[in-house]
Design a protein around this motif. Structure first.
Motif, mmCIF file in Angstrom:
data_model
loop_
_atom_site.group_PDB
_atom_site.id
_atom_site.type_symbol
_atom_site.label_atom_id
_atom_site.label_comp_id
_atom_site.label_asym_id
_atom_site.label_seq_id
_atom_site.Cartn_x
_atom_site.Cartn_y
_atom_site.Cartn_z
ATOM 1 N N PHE A 49 40.846 44.783 45.137
ATOM 2 C CA PHE A 49 40.722 44.794 46.496
ATOM 3 C C PHE A 49 41.623 45.965 47.127
ATOM 4 O O PHE A 49 41.347 46.591 48.075
ATOM 5 C CB PHE A 49 41.414 43.649 47.003
ATOM 6 N N LEU A 52 40.515 49.525 47.460
ATOM 7 C CA LEU A 52 39.621 49.825 48.747
ATOM 8 C C LEU A 52 40.613 50.498 49.859
ATOM 9 O O LEU A 52 40.177 51.229 50.583
ATOM 10 C CB LEU A 52 39.222 48.557 49.297
ATOM 11 N N ASP A 53 41.753 50.297 49.787
ATOM 12 C CA ASP A 53 42.996 50.838 50.661
ATOM 13 C C ASP A 53 42.874 52.215 50.488
ATOM 14 O O ASP A 53 43.291 53.108 51.527
ATOM 15 C CB ASP A 53 44.400 50.082 50.429
ATOM 16 N N THR A 55 40.605 54.250 49.324
ATOM 17 C CA THR A 55 39.122 54.819 49.371
ATOM 18 C C THR A 55 39.024 55.727 50.307
ATOM 19 O O THR A 55 39.395 55.479 51.410
ATOM 20 C CB THR A 55 37.865 53.589 49.579
ATOM 21 N N TYR A 139 40.278 51.335 62.066
ATOM 22 C CA TYR A 139 38.601 50.682 61.834
ATOM 23 C C TYR A 139 37.861 51.833 62.331
ATOM 24 O O TYR A 139 36.769 52.226 61.775
ATOM 25 C CB TYR A 139 38.195 49.379 62.607
ATOM 26 N N ASN A 194 25.028 43.655 55.888
ATOM 27 C CA ASN A 194 25.915 42.731 56.695
ATOM 28 C C ASN A 194 25.379 41.466 57.151
ATOM 29 O O ASN A 194 26.084 40.311 57.132
ATOM 30 C CB ASN A 194 26.715 43.673 57.683
ATOM 31 N N GLY A 207 32.257 38.185 53.652
ATOM 32 C CA GLY A 207 33.360 39.210 53.600
ATOM 33 C C GLY A 207 33.991 39.399 52.278
ATOM 34 O O GLY A 207 34.267 40.564 51.606
ATOM 35 N N VAL A 208 34.355 38.294 51.731
ATOM 36 C CA VAL A 208 35.049 38.191 50.297
ATOM 37 C C VAL A 208 33.890 39.081 49.378
ATOM 38 O O VAL A 208 34.339 39.769 48.383
ATOM 39 C CB VAL A 208 35.194 36.916 49.928
ATOM 40 N N LEU A 211 33.655 42.626 49.950
ATOM 41 C CA LEU A 211 34.889 43.241 49.682
ATOM 42 C C LEU A 211 34.768 43.230 48.034
ATOM 43 O O LEU A 211 35.212 44.471 47.535
ATOM 44 C CB LEU A 211 36.028 42.783 50.067
ATOM 45 N N THR A 212 34.560 42.326 47.337
ATOM 46 C CA THR A 212 34.291 42.397 45.894
ATOM 47 C C THR A 212 33.582 43.091 45.327
ATOM 48 O O THR A 212 33.772 44.144 44.316
ATOM 49 C CB THR A 212 34.222 41.061 45.397
ATOM 50 N N ALA A 214 32.174 45.747 46.893
ATOM 51 C CA ALA A 214 32.439 47.294 47.057
ATOM 52 C C ALA A 214 33.735 47.646 46.165
ATOM 53 O O ALA A 214 33.621 48.931 45.786
ATOM 54 C CB ALA A 214 32.964 47.386 48.648
ATOM 55 N N GLY A 215 34.691 46.686 45.988
ATOM 56 C CA GLY A 215 35.758 47.286 45.088
ATOM 57 C C GLY A 215 35.496 47.684 43.685
ATOM 58 O O GLY A 215 35.677 48.572 43.148
#
Length: 310
Positions: A49, A52-53, A55, A139, A194, A207-208, A211-212, A214-215
């Protein structure tokens, strides 16, 4: 650009203020796995996770064909991005962790807005309001950068004859000279994903899961890119001397660490749908390697290929 710089400075300065207010409660223990009893599995899970910060730090390369003197400008853009990201992410993360309470971090994840809570506690209403404003700005800035980066990657890939070309993503707008077809495709695809995911799983689980997904996807992409860089350097006979360190050893070590994080979320398969997304990404990694092999058949010619290889 200016709002992004202001946001980074705000997060850094406010974090320093919070750290100063904490006084003796500051501790170095948060930089070790001690708070999780030296269990490394949660650390690698968190890496999925947290990656992603970071990215998008290299997305400046996607506009290298559109700027003058790209070698100088893009180099400084990348260095500046890394410095600002370090100031805006690492120091504030420490401040939020210690400000919340190291022994209370289990409740941090269950809180709806832990960052806002910490800022309101230490910086009052003004700090809370500024954090909200900069979060909203973040965002918008993120999505703008994402559209610019992905749109140009898809465009250049289509221009190189990959399957993106079948969807006419190699076309540019006649007036604005932007890759509008690839931008429209990207916007449409993420909107559909989405909405469908949210309807099936609900907003939280969706969302979780995303996120998983994507990460792990980012980790898989970088593993393939790392391997491609080493193989390409070897084929071009530039892996000798000091180049083996940055083109051989460093990418290999990074791939091993990324692969470990990837496998930890695939084995054992226990939590659905999170691990389901992990397995899907593991399978998709093989497809990405296939694309990497295609690009390695000849030297990179443009942004799209350089992005995938480097």
């Amino acid at each position: 650009m200016y709002t992004g710089f202001a946001e980074a400075m705000f997060l850094f300065i406010s974090a320093v203020i919070i750290i100063a207010m904490l006084g003796p409660r500051n501790t170095l223990i948060v930089w070790t796995p001690a708070p999780v009893k030296w269990a490394w599995a949660p650390v690698f899970f968190g890496a999925i996770f947290s990656i992603l910060d970071f990215t998008g730090l290299g997305t400046a390369t996607t506009v290298s064909e559109e700027v003058k003197d790209p070698r100088r400008i893009i180099r400084w853009a990348l260095v500046t991005a890394w410095i600002l990201s370090g100031l805006a992410l690492i120091i504030p993360s420490y401040a939020l962790t210690v400000g919340w309470g190291v022994s209370q971090m289990s409740t941090y994840a269950t809180s709806p807005d832990p960052g806002l809570t910490v800022y309101y506690k230490y910086l009052g209403l003004a700090g809370w309001a500024l954090l909200v404003a900069f979060t909203i700005n973040s965002y918008f800035s993120y999505m703008t950068a994402k559209y610019n980066a992905v749109g140009r990657i898809w465009f250049s890939s289509a221009r190189d004859g990959l399957w993106f070309k079948k969807l006419s993503m190699d076309q540019v707008h006649p007036k604005h000279k932007t890759p509008y077809k690839s931008l429209l495709w990207f916007a449409t695809i993420i909107l559909i994903i989405n909405i469908i995911t949210g309807l099936i799983m609900g907003p939280t689980n969706a969302g979780v899961w995303l996120l998983t997904f994507a990460g792990l996807g980012i980790i898989a992409v970088h593993i393939v890119a790392n391997s491609a860089l080493t193989i390409y350097s070897y084929k071009q006979r530039i892996l000798g001397g000091r180049e083996w360190l940055k083109h051989g050893l460093v990418p290999t070590v990074a791939s091993i660490l990324g692969g470990h994080s990837l496998l930890l979320q695939c084995i054992p398969i226990a939590v659905i749908p999170i691990q389901c997304g992990s397995v899907i990404q593991l399978c998709m990694a093989y497809n990405r390697r296939y694309i990497g092999n295609i690009l390695l058949e000849e030297a990179p010619r443009n942004t799209g290929q350089c992005w995938l290889i480097i």
